[in-house]
Scaffold this motif. Structure first.
Motif, PDB file in Angstrom:
ATOM      1  N   SER A  33       0.796  -1.229   0.000  1.00  0.00           N
ATOM      2  CA  SER A  33       0.000   0.000   0.000  1.00  0.00           C
ATOM      3  C   SER A  33       0.828   1.280   0.000  1.00  0.00           C
ATOM      4  O   SER A  33       0.320   2.337  -0.362  1.00  0.00           O
ATOM      5  N   CYS A  34       2.077   1.198   0.382  1.00  0.00           N
ATOM      6  CA  CYS A  34       2.881   2.410   0.558  1.00  0.00           C
ATOM      7  C   CYS A  34       3.936   2.623  -0.517  1.00  0.00           C
ATOM      8  O   CYS A  34       4.753   3.526  -0.403  1.00  0.00           O
ATOM      9  N   SER A  68      -0.551   9.883  14.966  1.00  0.00           N
ATOM     10  CA  SER A  68      -1.022   9.414  13.663  1.00  0.00           C
ATOM     11  C   SER A  68       0.147   8.990  12.768  1.00  0.00           C
ATOM     12  O   SER A  68       0.100   7.938  12.121  1.00  0.00           O
ATOM     13  N   LYS A  72       1.217   5.159  11.415  1.00  0.00           N
ATOM     14  CA  LYS A  72       1.462   4.856   9.997  1.00  0.00           C
ATOM     15  C   LYS A  72       2.849   4.273   9.774  1.00  0.00           C
ATOM     16  O   LYS A  72       3.018   3.345   8.982  1.00  0.00           O
ATOM     17  N   ILE A  97       4.765  12.219   2.994  1.00  0.00           N
ATOM     18  CA  ILE A  97       3.410  12.389   3.529  1.00  0.00           C
ATOM     19  C   ILE A  97       2.600  13.115   2.468  1.00  0.00           C
ATOM     20  O   ILE A  97       2.915  14.251   2.102  1.00  0.00           O
ATOM     21  N   LYS A  98       1.575  12.439   1.984  1.00  0.00           N
ATOM     22  CA  LYS A  98       0.719  13.046   0.971  1.00  0.00           C
ATOM     23  C   LYS A  98      -0.259  14.017   1.630  1.00  0.00           C
ATOM     24  O   LYS A  98      -0.439  14.008   2.850  1.00  0.00           O
ATOM     25  N   ASP A 100      -3.373  13.997   1.731  1.00  0.00           N
ATOM     26  CA  ASP A 100      -4.473  13.329   2.435  1.00  0.00           C
ATOM     27  C   ASP A 100      -4.028  12.668   3.741  1.00  0.00           C
ATOM     28  O   ASP A 100      -4.816  12.028   4.427  1.00  0.00           O
ATOM     29  N   SER A 102      -1.828  10.201   4.026  1.00  0.00           N
ATOM     30  CA  SER A 102      -1.243   8.869   3.820  1.00  0.00           C
ATOM     31  C   SER A 102       0.255   9.006   3.596  1.00  0.00           C
ATOM     32  O   SER A 102       0.762  10.085   3.272  1.00  0.00           O
ATOM     33  N   LYS A 104       3.761   7.301   1.768  1.00  0.00           N
ATOM     34  CA  LYS A 104       4.341   6.415   0.751  1.00  0.00           C
ATOM     35  C   LYS A 104       5.852   6.383   0.948  1.00  0.00           C
ATOM     36  O   LYS A 104       6.443   7.367   1.393  1.00  0.00           O
TER      37      LYS A 104
END
Length: 159
Positions: A33-34, A68, A72, A97-98, A100, A102, A104
């Motif tokens: 996912s990342c 948070s 992650k 850090i995007k 939103d 999230s 990656k």
């Protein structure tokens, strides 16, 4: 790495062997996912998803590590284990850090080449930002096993 469009970039390799190693790592992480999506591979390049956001290393110079973000980061480490990675670590310069919220990771060439069960790069970078103790307090709450395994190494980092 060069941005090609709003959602693609190309990573160029001086030596094809490094492109091969990174391509193999991305193949093993298919569905991770990342990681960015891979669109095309050439002899010395990979065209991949462009990840727009803030490099975590830079973000931590401006803001404190939040619960948070700690959640992650731990999730990424757990997911790397699920994918059979040997290098269970995160380099903050390769973590984005995007908008939103999230996260990656990019530059995954080492996740199957090197071996590390303790996230030395992550802990050392957090120590350099004077945020290791806060992160470890988060880890203590979130995953006591990781905390117990990592806390004994705290003395080696520049707090």
């Amino acid at each position: 790495v060069f941005k090609l469009s709003e959602d693609t970039c190309v990573k160029i390799y001086a030596d094809e062997k490094y492109r091969i190693l990174e391509e193999e790592a991305y193949k093993k992480l298919k569905g991770f996912s990342c990681a960015p999506d891979i669109y095309e591979v050439g002899s010395k390049y990979i065209i991949m998803e462009y990840i727009d956001g803030d490099i975590l290393n830079h973000h931590l110079t401006l803001d404190w590590i939040s619960m948070s973000i700690s959640i992650k980061l731990l999730a990424i480490l757990d997911e790397l284990i699920e994918y059979g990675a040997k290098f269970i670590d995160i380099e903050l310069n390769n973590t984005i850090i995007k908008e939103d919220g999230s996260i990656k990771i990019i530059d995954v060439i080492n996740v199957f080449q090197n071996e590390s069960k303790i996230p030395v790069y992550l802990l050392n970078s957090l120590a350099k930002h004077k945020q290791l103790l806060t992160f470890m307090e988060h880890v203590k709450i979130l995953d006591r096993t990781k905390y117990d395994n990592w806390v004994r190494f705290i003395d080696i980092f520049p707090i």
